[in-house]
Motif scaffolding. Structure first.
Motif, short mmCIF file in Angstrom:
data_model
loop_
_atom_site.label_atom_id
_atom_site.label_comp_id
_atom_site.label_asym_id
_atom_site.label_seq_id
_atom_site.Cartn_x
_atom_site.Cartn_y
_atom_site.Cartn_z
N TRP A 1 8.71 -5.33 -3.47
CA TRP A 1 9.28 -4.36 -3.02
C TRP A 1 9.76 -3.94 -1.57
O TRP A 1 10.77 -2.92 -1.31
CB TRP A 1 7.76 -3.37 -2.43
N HIS B 1 -0.53 -6.56 -4.09
CA HIS B 1 0.54 -6.41 -5.63
C HIS B 1 0.80 -4.48 -5.43
O HIS B 1 -0.98 -4.12 -5.62
CB HIS B 1 0.33 -6.92 -6.46
N ALA B 2 1.43 -3.79 -5.23
CA ALA B 2 1.12 -2.26 -5.57
C ALA B 2 2.24 -1.75 -6.83
O ALA B 2 2.95 -2.30 -6.85
CB ALA B 2 1.65 -1.47 -4.39
N PRO B 3 1.55 -0.99 -7.35
CA PRO B 3 1.92 -0.03 -7.88
C PRO B 3 3.26 0.55 -8.03
O PRO B 3 3.88 1.33 -8.50
CB PRO B 3 0.75 1.03 -9.51
N PHE B 4 3.80 0.98 -6.06
CA PHE B 4 4.17 2.01 -6.00
C PHE B 4 4.64 0.98 -4.70
O PHE B 4 3.30 0.62 -4.51
CB PHE B 4 4.03 3.11 -6.46
N ALA B 5 5.88 1.88 -4.00
CA ALA B 5 6.15 1.22 -2.50
C ALA B 5 4.63 1.95 -1.93
O ALA B 5 5.61 3.64 -1.09
CB ALA B 5 7.25 1.72 -2.37
N PHE C 1 -3.40 8.38 -10.40
CA PHE C 1 -2.36 7.31 -10.67
C PHE C 1 -2.30 7.09 -12.04
O PHE C 1 -1.24 7.39 -13.38
CB PHE C 1 -2.28 5.82 -9.77
N THR D 1 0.54 -2.45 -12.04
CA THR D 1 1.79 -2.24 -12.09
C THR D 1 1.31 -0.50 -12.83
O THR D 1 2.17 -0.03 -12.54
CB THR D 1 2.37 -2.25 -13.17
N GLU D 2 -0.06 -0.42 -12.59
CA GLU D 2 0.05 0.88 -13.16
C GLU D 2 -0.99 1.86 -11.59
O GLU D 2 -0.56 2.88 -11.18
CB GLU D 2 -0.87 1.49 -14.38
N ASP D 3 -2.31 1.53 -11.57
CA ASP D 3 -3.27 2.15 -11.10
C ASP D 3 -4.04 1.07 -10.29
O ASP D 3 -4.75 1.70 -9.36
CB ASP D 3 -4.13 3.00 -11.38
N LYS D 4 -3.44 -0.24 -9.78
CA LYS D 4 -4.80 -1.44 -9.10
C LYS D 4 -3.98 -2.09 -7.87
O LYS D 4 -2.29 -1.81 -7.83
CB LYS D 4 -5.48 -1.22 -10.06
N PHE D 5 -4.39 -2.19 -6.78
CA PHE D 5 -3.70 -3.26 -6.21
C PHE D 5 -4.47 -4.22 -5.59
O PHE D 5 -5.65 -4.69 -5.73
CB PHE D 5 -4.13 -1.97 -4.50
N LYS E 1 4.25 8.91 -8.06
CA LYS E 1 2.91 8.34 -7.49
C LYS E 1 2.42 8.07 -6.09
O LYS E 1 2.35 8.50 -4.80
CB LYS E 1 2.34 6.84 -8.28
N GLY F 1 5.27 -5.92 -8.82
CA GLY F 1 5.04 -5.10 -7.50
C GLY F 1 4.50 -5.55 -6.21
O GLY F 1 3.66 -5.68 -5.78
#
Lengths: 450, 172
Positions: free
Chosen positions: A214, B34-38, A17, B134-138, A442, A209
């Motif tokens: 979302w 919180h996730a960087p993508f859906a 990512f 918002t980049e690579d961590k959940f 991603k 996020g």
């Protein structure tokens, strides 16, 4: 990595990512490239030429254009229709991505949407300037006034057009902007510069996020994408109705709305192909925008080209079959064999014949051929609009009114100026916003989500 | 005083999904992720269906009625003008305007509803749990009940670590 049976491998290498962010967002945090300054200088010069032409138009009047008593719609409407067509691809990609979840559209969506916003803005400039007295443009809005109140004519396709373009611009800007919010938040959180942090922070609207956000975001984007689908069809159909509802030979034909719509998608996709090939090379995005991605566009272009070719043949056939001498004259004499035959056959070659080369895998996968043919298509689509507008207006019912049309330097200046707007906007976009949706990339790079 | 939340930071959404399943099976309530993508698995497991589309339908219905009424009032009642001999009430010609206004107002309505529901607005300060979320961590957030024991807290922390959390901490 995405492998599909029909389209092949979409991501060249497995990426983490962080790598996705690093590579796609690189232009936003690295030093500005020299080519960017060169491009910006050229775009600014074009823009200045356009501003001079607009200044002449406003201060002197429409007499500075090449219009005459017979050709009331000239170069401006040709370019208006051409730019609107270019804009269609962005919305089409958004629909492919959001509504149909077409993974291959994810890499094009952001740039194509930016292209839509800029192209529609450029398009809107032409009819606005064509009003002559641009400072009275608000007369077109239905507002209570002291002239009666004389409301606008809701039955007129010209009013429909104003509404369609305004709606389309609003929708495109919103879709583009909201599509960027998660990525703006990423940029906000990794920016080291205070100004960038503040600006990205301002526009990312406090996005973190969370699941709730979302879920709502996805629901909203689906609704917006769903609303864009009928709109993208109707916008160019309504532009076509400006012509089709009139009685001018060559315009008064029912095929025009679907013909305009497919032409718009066709030219828009060609422009996306040209631009993304350049962007992928300049920003080293070959791992994201792969040959199968580009090949997907060429397939759409083959389809578009066949439909456009069919429309050309149908127009000629219907003109002959109608038995109406004015239609026959316009299509078979004036356009195909007469004064405008060279433009007509350039149009046929560029739009219906040249793209057929994409049937061959070697052409479809060659970057050089893709660039050449996509540029040929855009030239051809400009000629199509030129043929429709100019050939019909210069030769209408009364031979005594027959004339010809030559654009003036002011006409050309405004057209060049719109390229200035377009390229300036695109360069700013490429410099400060990731050209590919990072969050979508991603999400689609995850095997578990397929 | 508010009890601090238990925060688990993950590298990968697959680990998050597994952790959600385990925690849910133990009846532990997850407040948010919180996730960087859906990530659709996370949204499916945690998210409730949004009611925004219902709002859009209402906005669309309002747009149809409002536009029709406005055109009728202007063209038939307030200042009727005959254009080319056509009747003042020319409904078929109005369809295009009603259609476009329905799209425009539904669109605007949906965006407004979204902003009202999410309370997002220009310049709003982001309340991040982790700078990289918002980049690579959940980020998984578990709210503590007031009557939760220290042992239960330790159990939850262990569960998060067992599922691959790279960091587990307490936070407000």
């Amino acid at each position: 990595m995405i492998n599909t049976l029909v389209r092949g491998t979409f991501t060249a290498r497995e990426k983490s990512f962080r790598q996705v962010t690093d590579e796609i967002a690189r232009p936003t945090y690295s030093k500005t490239a020299k080519w960017w300054f060169a491009g910006m200088t050229l775009a600014t010069l074009m823009l200045l030429f356009g501003l001079w032409a607009i200044y002449k138009t406003i201060t002197v009047g429409l007499g500075t254009w090449g219009l005459n008593n017979s050709v009331g719609w000239g170069w401006d409407i040709v370019n208006f229709v051409w730019w609107i067509g270019i804009g269609h691809a962005g919305t089409a990609f958004t629909i492919f991505l959001i509504v149909f979840r077409a993974r291959w559209a994810a890499v094009f969506n952001r740039t194509a949407e930016a292209m839509t916003v800029l192209a529609v803005s450029c398009a809107g400039l032409f009819p606005a300037l064509h009003l002559g007295r641009i400072w009275l443009i608000f007369f077109i809005l239905p507002y209570p006034n002291t002239r009666g109140p004389l409301w606008v004519n809701f039955n007129s396709p010209l009013f429909w057009d104003v509404l369609a373009i305004t709606t389309y611009l609003t929708l495109s800007i919103t879709l583009w902007y909201f599509g960027m919010i998660p990525d703006l938040a990423t940029l906000r959180d990794r920016s080291t510069s205070k100004i960038k942090k503040a600006l990205y922070g301002f526009f990312s609207m406090g996005w973190v996020g969370s699941v709730k956000n979302w879920v709502r975001y996805e629901a909203m984007m689906k609704v917006l994408g769903g609303l864009a689908a009928p709109l993208v069809i109707s916008v160019h159909s309504i532009v076509a109705l400006d012509f089709a509802i009139s009685v001018i030979p060559g315009w008064h034909t029912t095929i025009l709305p679907p013909y305009f719509f497919i032409g718009a998608i066709f030219s828009g996709f060609a422009m996306v192909l040209t631009l993304t090939i350049i962007i992928r090379k300049l920003y080293n995005l070959q791992d994201y925008i792969t040959i199968p991605h580009l090949e997907s566009i060429t397939r759409v272009l083959i389809f578009g080209s066949l439909v456009i070719g069919l429309a050309y043949v149908t127009e000629l056939f219907v003109a002959w079959y109608s038995g109406w001498e004015f239609e026959m004259f316009t299509f078979l004499k004036n356009r195909a064999t007469g004064e405008y035959s060279s433009a007509f056959w350039i149009m046929v070659f560029c739009n219906a014949i040249a793209p057929q080369a994409f049937w061959f895998k070697r052409v479809r996968t060659s970057i050089t051929w893709m660039v050449i043919i996509s540029i040929i298509i855009n030239i051809g689509m400009w000629y199509e609009r030129f043929i429709i507008v100019i050939s019909s207006l210069t030769h209408t019912f009364l031979p005594a009114t027959w004339t010809s049309f030559t654009p003036t330097v002011v006409d050309i200046g405004i057209y060049v100026g719109t390229f200035g707007i377009f390229f300036t906007g695109m360069l700013l976009f490429l410099r400060y916003i990731p050209s590919i949706a990072m969050n979508e990339t991603k999400a689609f790079s995850k095997k578990s989500d397929h | 005083m508010k009890t601090p939340n238990i925060i688990g930071i993950f590298d990968n959404d697959d680990q998050v999904v597994e952790a959600i399943h385990t925690l849910k099976s133990k009846n532990i309530k997850i407040a948010d992720v919180h996730a960087p993508f859906a990530s659709h698995h996370i949204l499916k497991d945690l998210g409730k269906e949004s009611r925004i589309p219902y709002g859009s339908v209402l906005a669309g219905a309002f747009a149809i009625v409002a536009t029709f009424s406005f055109i009728y009032w202007t063209s038939v009642i307030n200042y009727p003008i005959v254009f080319g001999g056509k009747p003042n009430f020319s409904f078929p010609a109005w369809v295009v305007v009603i259609y476009l206004m329905t799209i425009l107002l539904t669109f605007i309505g949906t965006v407004i509803i979204f902003q009202m529901r999410t309370k997002m607005n220009f310049g709003k300060k982001a309340e991040l749990m982790h700078i990289d979320s918002t980049e690579d961590k959940f980020v998984m957030i578990i709210e503590q009940d007031a009557d939760i024991t220290e042992k239960e807290v330790q159990n939850i922390k262990k569960m998060l670590s067992d599922h691959g959390a790279i960091e587990v901490r307490m936070d407000n």
